[in-house]
Design an enzyme around this catalytic site. Structure first.
Site, short mmCIF file in Angstrom:
data_model
loop_
_atom_site.label_atom_id
_atom_site.label_comp_id
_atom_site.label_asym_id
_atom_site.label_seq_id
_atom_site.Cartn_x
_atom_site.Cartn_y
_atom_site.Cartn_z
N SER A 433 0.95 -1.17 -0.08
CA SER A 433 0.01 0.08 -0.06
C SER A 433 0.88 1.17 0.12
CB SER A 433 -1.04 -0.03 1.14
OG SER A 433 -0.21 0.01 2.64
N TRP A 561 -8.60 -11.79 11.13
CA TRP A 561 -8.83 -10.43 11.16
C TRP A 561 -10.17 -10.11 10.89
CZ3 TRP A 561 -3.63 -7.54 8.73
CH2 TRP A 561 -2.90 -7.77 9.47
N ASP A 599 -0.56 -12.12 1.09
CA ASP A 599 0.18 -11.60 2.74
C ASP A 599 -0.37 -12.54 3.86
OD1 ASP A 599 1.69 -9.54 1.85
OD2 ASP A 599 -0.09 -7.99 2.08
N GLU A 665 8.95 -8.05 8.97
CA GLU A 665 9.04 -7.15 9.78
C GLU A 665 10.12 -7.21 10.71
OE1 GLU A 665 6.20 -4.02 12.51
OE2 GLU A 665 5.41 -5.31 11.11
N HIS A 694 5.80 2.07 11.17
CA HIS A 694 4.64 2.85 12.28
C HIS A 694 5.36 4.14 12.63
CE1 HIS A 694 4.15 -1.54 12.13
NE2 HIS A 694 2.83 -1.21 11.86
N CYS A 726 6.56 -2.85 6.31
CA CYS A 726 5.12 -2.92 5.92
C CYS A 726 4.52 -2.18 5.07
CB CYS A 726 4.41 -2.74 7.46
SG CYS A 726 3.10 -3.85 8.00
#
Length: 753
Positions: A433, A561, A599, A665, A694, A726
């Site tokens: 993204s 999720w 993913d 990560e 982040h 990420c």
């Protein structure tokens, strides 16, 4: 023996995500600290009142957090990493935000604390850092202030405190290694001080959370409970609180403790109520966690009543949510677009409070008529045609071992992929993204609200995809992505295009800090009515000669999720999703997409809490991924991405996924995670994340180069990729450009040697 009810905690964010908006406004410098604090006060008052109105007897206080409750506990204990400390030693809300985010309106920016999943949930906590010789003292009195607030409003309250042993268990040692359990005697005086302050305020019961007691803890940790709780006894009544699993394996340790009550999760655990009643001291209160705090389904209260009724009148009893309602959306009543039948199957946090009131009243009176009436919709659901799809069930039953095998082994595939893509050493890419700008969000919202027709919407999305491709080519990235402008959320987007899912308008739950997610709800068998990602991937690829990755969210992550069904196994749901996405892989490949990323960031977090249950989960989790990917040809490169992970204990399963490239990560853990790949001699390619997305801080070229050189000491350079940790959805374009430019420069420097 009158039965009372209580919740273990309530969602913090507000029905309209008021907390998120206030946090982000404050961080951006658009509002004052006083305005932020006022929003917190208003939310707490509203949430206590809502629970009380719904029939809750004892209200939780201390469940509110400005970022995360574990971080709040760190500040309570004065555990502030050196790099985040104020010069004068004081602690304020900006200290808390600097630990969580790496920066705040005041103070110097510094690396944010590590973040990881809270047990096996989708909530993240900030990992406490411990150093040798550390001192602790009562520093941040938020809990006491909030207790005073609630008492001033006339509420009957039950303060919530994360227990000392679970707190230490959740942390990590920094610098010189030592046993963090050795800090127990240093933090206990702070806990004693807090309990004394609560006793002064006339508090009768304190909920002290020790969810570590559901784990298979090392014996030394189990042995620490008795002396710790000996030190804490006497000032108030302690409700030892566990959740997410049962306590029976550790019951001998628990029953020796000088506490006055025990809360058990009777939804996710396998504890038998009769055995618990028999083994607990007769003067202990039992808090029965009967209402699922982690899902959205209406409870069959007739079943819950039957589960507990035999011990009514035989000991002090409370009925409660299984865990904090933090993991559930707030209020079903504001969902106006859900079909009436489907809506009747659900209960959000406020409805769960109502369920607890119904259950309490029935247990006290013996009259179960209201329970039967409440439970009727969920009983009727079992036979609904909206739940069962015979074609899906038939396809699932026909799966063979061949369906989860690629045609050839990695070495053969890698050769075919090298010949096809001709990528340089240290190939650069991103995770998927790009920044979700106000323009992108407005475009999607206008389309969703019907203010924009389909043609104009598609033109707008195409323009943003084109911009993402242009930006990446300008930066010099090697493998591109389309940027996901059309996607609201990596799980919600797929759920919207798969049969078997429904969505809410306001079903937000907190993920971490100000980040909220709106999980899809799996209500029935899952299938794919039409291609989902092919059109935009194909368009993006038409704009460039460089390879563009197709981007899919994997079956285990979509399962983990989402709010899952409770009437079939998680394995069944995952494999149904895998079959649907298998068709998507085949369609992407047919459209000329040669690199497809599936993913699976949630693979590890879906692990059962007890290691003895891991093998069965990993077996079907890996199989689901392979069913999804195995349809790909040799020269199609399958990537996967994982985050917030400790891998060393599941390396066999990571390798068994048989992805051609895995991106992980690693930047917050300073490449520590690569150790497990090195020790395992992981055979395929790896992209260790070189900077923390982040945090808004931009990493230097030197910093990234140093991390990559560190990585190359563990993994052969020819198998390393270069990428962020990420996706970049939550970042702004200026820092994204700056960080990626530095990342590409670092890769180019390494190519030149």
């Amino acid at each position: 023996m009158t039965i009372l009810n209580h919740t273990l905690g309530f969602p913090r964010v507000g029905l309209r995500r008021e907390l998120k908006k206030a946090q982000e406004s404050y961080w951006a410098g658009n509002s004052t600290r006083e305005e932020l604090l006022a929003v917190g006060r208003e939310l707490r008052a509203r949430h206590w009142d809502q629970q009380k109105q719904a029939g809750i007897d004892l209200l939780p206080v201390g469940d509110f957090a400005w970022y995360d409750h574990v971080l709040t506990t760190s500040l309570l204990l004065g555990n502030v990493p050196q790099r985040h400390q104020n010069n004068d030693g004081s602690v304020d809300i900006d200290t808390l935000f600097r630990i969580g985010r790496g920066r705040a309106p005041t103070g110097e920016p510094a690396a944010a604390a590590e973040m990881t999943k809270w047990f096996n949930t989708n909530y993240h906590y900030m990992v406490p850092e411990f150093v040798k010789g550390q001192q602790f003292k009562l520093t941040w009195t938020q809990l006491l202030e909030e207790v005073d607030e609630a008492l001033a409003l006339g509420h009957k309250v039950k303060p919530v405190l994360l227990g000392p042993i679970t707190y230490l268990w959740l942390g990590k040692v920094k610098g010189e290694q030592f046993d963090r359990l050795s800090l127990l005697n240093d933090i206990l005086p702070v806990y004693q001080q807090v309990l004394a302050e609560l006793a002064k305020r006339g508090i009768e019961w304190v909920q002290i959370d020790e969810p570590a007691l559901v784990l298979e803890l090392p014996q030394a940790w189990l042995n620490a409970y008795k002396p710790a709780y000996d030190a804490l006894q006497g000032q108030v009544k302690l409700l030892l609180t566990t959740y997410f699993e049962g306590v029976t394996p550790n019951l001998d340790t628990i029953t020796a403790l000088p506490v006055q009550g025990l809360h058990v999760d009777l939804v996710h655990g396998k504890d038998d109520v009769a055995e618990l009643h028999k083994r607990l001291p007769s003067d202990w209160l039992l808090s029965a966690g009967l209402i699922n705090g982690r899902n959205v389904w209406r409870a069959d209260l007739t079943e819950k009543y039957a589960q507990i009724k035999d011990i009514v009148g035989k000991r002090d009893l409370w009925v409660a949510s299984s865990c904090s309602l933090l993991h559930s959306p707030i209020d079903l009543s504001v969902e106006t677009r859900l079909d009436a039948e489907v809506k009747s199957w659900f209960a959000f946090a406020l409805q769960k409070c109502h369920e607890l009131a119904l259950l309490r009243d029935a247990l006290n009176s013996g009259d179960t008529a209201a329970l039967a009436e409440w439970s009727a919709p969920i009983q009727a659901r079992r036979h609904s045609t909206r739940v069962h799809n015979p074609a899906v069930e038939k396809r699932l039953a026909a799966i063979t071992a061949q369906d989860s095998q690629r045609a050839n082994v990695y070495e053969v595939r890698a050769e075919a992929q090298r010949a096809r893509f001709k990528l340089p050493a240290w190939p650069t890419t991103t995770i998927g993204s790009f920044p979700q700008t106000t323009e992108i969000r407005t475009l999607r919202l206008d389309f969703k609200k019907g203010n924009l027709d389909a043609n104009n919407y598609r033109t707008g999305i195409a323009e943003h995809i084109k911009q993402a491709i242009v930006e990446q080519e300008r930066l010099g990235l090697d493998v591109l992505v389309h940027g996901e402008a059309e996607r609201n959320d990596m799980v919600e987007y797929f759920g919207e295009h798969l049969d078997g899912f429904v969505f809410t308008q306001n079903g937000w739950v907190q993920s971490y800090g100000s980040r909220c997610v709106k999980p899809p709800i799996v209500i029935g068998d899952v299938s794919r009515p039409a291609p989902i990602t092919v059109e935009w991937a194909k368009y993006a690829q038409s704009l460039t000669d460089k390879p563009v990755k197709g981007m899919l969210t994997g079956p285990v992550t979509i399962l983990c999720w989402s709010f899952p069904r409770e009437d079939v196994s998680r394995e069944t749901i995952a494999k149904q999703i895998a079959l649907a996405l298998r068709d998507e892989v085949a369609d992407l490949e047919a459209a000329g997409i040669g690199i497809i990323q599936i993913d699976e960031p949630a693979l590890r977090e879906g692990l059962p809490l007890r290691r003895s249950d891991w093998d069965a989960y990993l077996q079907w989790g890996v199989e689901a991924f392979r069913i999804n990917a195995a349809v790909a040809k040799d020269d199609t490169q399958i990537h996967t991405h994982m985050c917030y992970c400790e891998f060393n204990d599941i390396m066999d399963s990571i390798a068994a996924l048989d992805a051609d490239v895995i991106t992980i990560e690693t930047s917050r853990s300073d490449m520590e995670l690569l150790e497990s790949f090195e020790e395992f001699d992981y055979p395929n390619e790896i992209g260790p994340g070189v900077y923390d997305i982040h945090s808004p801080n931009v990493p230097s070229v030197e910093w990234i180069e140093a991390l990559l050189k560190k990585a190359a000491k563990r993994i052969p350079a020819e198998r390393l990729w270069v990428n962020p940790d990420c996706g970049l959805k939550t970042r702004g374009w200026p820092e994204t450009r700056a960080a990626l430019a530095n990342m590409v420069q670092a890769a180019q420097n390494l190519r030149r040697g």
